[in-house]
Design a protein around this motif. Structure first.
Motif, short mmCIF file in Angstrom:
data_model
loop_
_atom_site.label_atom_id
_atom_site.label_comp_id
_atom_site.label_asym_id
_atom_site.label_seq_id
_atom_site.Cartn_x
_atom_site.Cartn_y
_atom_site.Cartn_z
N HIS A 1 98.11 86.64 -60.50
CA HIS A 1 97.38 87.42 -59.48
C HIS A 1 96.11 88.01 -60.08
CE1 HIS A 1 97.09 89.76 -55.77
NE2 HIS A 1 96.93 90.86 -56.48
N LEU A 2 96.23 88.61 -61.25
CA LEU A 2 95.06 89.21 -61.90
C LEU A 2 94.01 88.15 -62.24
CD1 LEU A 2 96.74 91.76 -64.34
CD2 LEU A 2 95.48 92.28 -62.25
N ASP A 3 94.46 87.01 -62.75
CA ASP A 3 93.52 85.96 -63.16
C ASP A 3 92.67 85.48 -61.99
OD1 ASP A 3 94.40 86.10 -65.73
OD2 ASP A 3 95.52 84.22 -65.70
N HIS A 4 93.32 85.15 -60.87
CA HIS A 4 92.52 84.55 -59.80
C HIS A 4 91.81 85.58 -58.94
CE1 HIS A 4 94.31 85.08 -55.79
NE2 HIS A 4 95.48 85.11 -56.37
N VAL A 5 92.41 86.79 -58.79
CA VAL A 5 91.73 87.81 -57.98
C VAL A 5 90.47 88.30 -58.68
CG1 VAL A 5 91.92 90.13 -57.03
CG2 VAL A 5 93.77 88.51 -56.70
N VAL A 6 90.54 88.51 -60.00
CA VAL A 6 89.33 88.92 -60.72
C VAL A 6 88.28 87.82 -60.62
CG1 VAL A 6 88.39 89.42 -63.01
CG2 VAL A 6 90.50 90.51 -62.27
N GLY A 7 88.70 86.57 -60.65
CA GLY A 7 87.76 85.48 -60.46
C GLY A 7 87.13 85.51 -59.08
N ASP A 8 87.91 85.87 -58.05
CA ASP A 8 87.37 85.98 -56.70
C ASP A 8 86.33 87.08 -56.60
OD1 ASP A 8 88.88 83.94 -55.66
OD2 ASP A 8 90.50 85.23 -54.98
N TRP A 9 86.60 88.24 -57.26
CA TRP A 9 85.60 89.31 -57.23
C TRP A 9 84.28 88.81 -57.80
CZ3 TRP A 9 87.64 92.07 -54.00
CH2 TRP A 9 88.82 92.79 -54.13
N ALA A 10 84.37 88.10 -58.93
CA ALA A 10 83.17 87.75 -59.67
C ALA A 10 82.51 86.48 -59.16
CB ALA A 10 83.51 87.60 -61.15
N GLY A 11 83.18 85.72 -58.32
CA GLY A 11 82.59 84.50 -57.81
C GLY A 11 82.75 83.33 -58.75
N HIS A 12 83.66 83.43 -59.73
CA HIS A 12 83.91 82.33 -60.66
C HIS A 12 85.30 82.52 -61.25
CE1 HIS A 12 83.23 85.36 -63.72
NE2 HIS A 12 82.02 85.55 -63.25
N ALA A 13 85.83 81.47 -61.85
CA ALA A 13 87.14 81.58 -62.48
C ALA A 13 87.06 82.52 -63.67
CB ALA A 13 87.61 80.20 -62.94
N VAL A 14 88.21 83.12 -64.00
CA VAL A 14 88.25 83.95 -65.19
C VAL A 14 87.96 83.08 -66.39
CG1 VAL A 14 89.75 85.35 -66.65
CG2 VAL A 14 89.89 85.56 -64.18
#
Length: 218
Positions: free
Chosen positions: A198-211
């Protein structure tokens, strides 16, 4: 008590506007304009801004107002790594508790997240999402841990909401349900793995790119 409530209400409203992108990073805002928008005097706004400045969300500009802090991709990487170090063991500890703590408040917040997702209400979803995750962490009884994770979550969201559309809201809601179920059946390994994903992909969603792949694995 009234002053405290006004300050807390102003802080919550400002926090929601910051993390939703309604107040943009790097932009300068007038305290008077914000007070008028929220229907209050400047005093509780100033008090709320001191709290948000301490959390690293805003910068007070003397005689001019306040600016939303900007955050870099390097900052995102650091914050993500710290969140994984703190939140994954915390949710594993929660899932190992016997007996299982009362999860009714988290379940109610999960339902509110789902309703907000159905309506594509991003601001409402963000508020309920934050409260859901912190409600789970709070079950451990460590106030400093809960406060620290809350601040890190808010700082992460300063980066933006570039890809967090309707599908992202629904996907996060499904993950909330799975996480709750893992905690309810006392499955620490699954709860930890679900939250890490959840943390990996949600943080990627915030930033507009994968972690980034070079993030340390804990």
């Amino acid at each position: 008590m009234e002053r405290l409530s006004l300050r807390d209400g102003a802080a919550r409203s400002l926090r929601q506007q910051i993390v939703s992108g309604a107040l943009r990073s790097g932009s300068l805002y007038s305290i008077g304009d914000i007070a008028q928008q929220l229907g209050t005097s400047p005093t509780p706004i100033r008090e709320a801004l001191l709290e948000l400045e301490n959390d690293g969300l805003v910068e007070l500009v003397r005689n001019r107002g306040f600016r939303i802090r900007e955050i870099s991709r390097a900052d995102i990487k650091e914050i993500h790594a710290i969140r994984v170090m703190l939140e994954v063991p915390a949710i594993e500890a929660l899932a190992a508790m016997d007996p299982v703590p009362d999860l009714s408040d988290a379940e109610a917040l999960c339902r509110r997240c789902a309703r907000a997702a159905e309506m594509n209400d991003i601001i409402g979803f963000l508020a309920f999402d934050r409260d859901f995750h912190l409600a789970l962490i709070a079950k451990l009884g460590n106030r400093r841990l809960t406060d620290t994770i809350g601040t890190l979550r808010d700082q992460t969201r300063l980066y933006g909401l570039h890809n967090f559309g309707e599908g992202g809201l629904t996907g996060s809601t499904d993950e909330h349900l799975a996480l709750l179920e893992a905690v309810r059946r006392r499955d620490p390994a699954t709860a930890g793995a679900l939250l890490r994903h959840h943390l990996d992909h949600v943080v990627g969603d915030w930033a507009g790119h994968a972690v980034p792949a070079d993030l340390p694995v804990t």
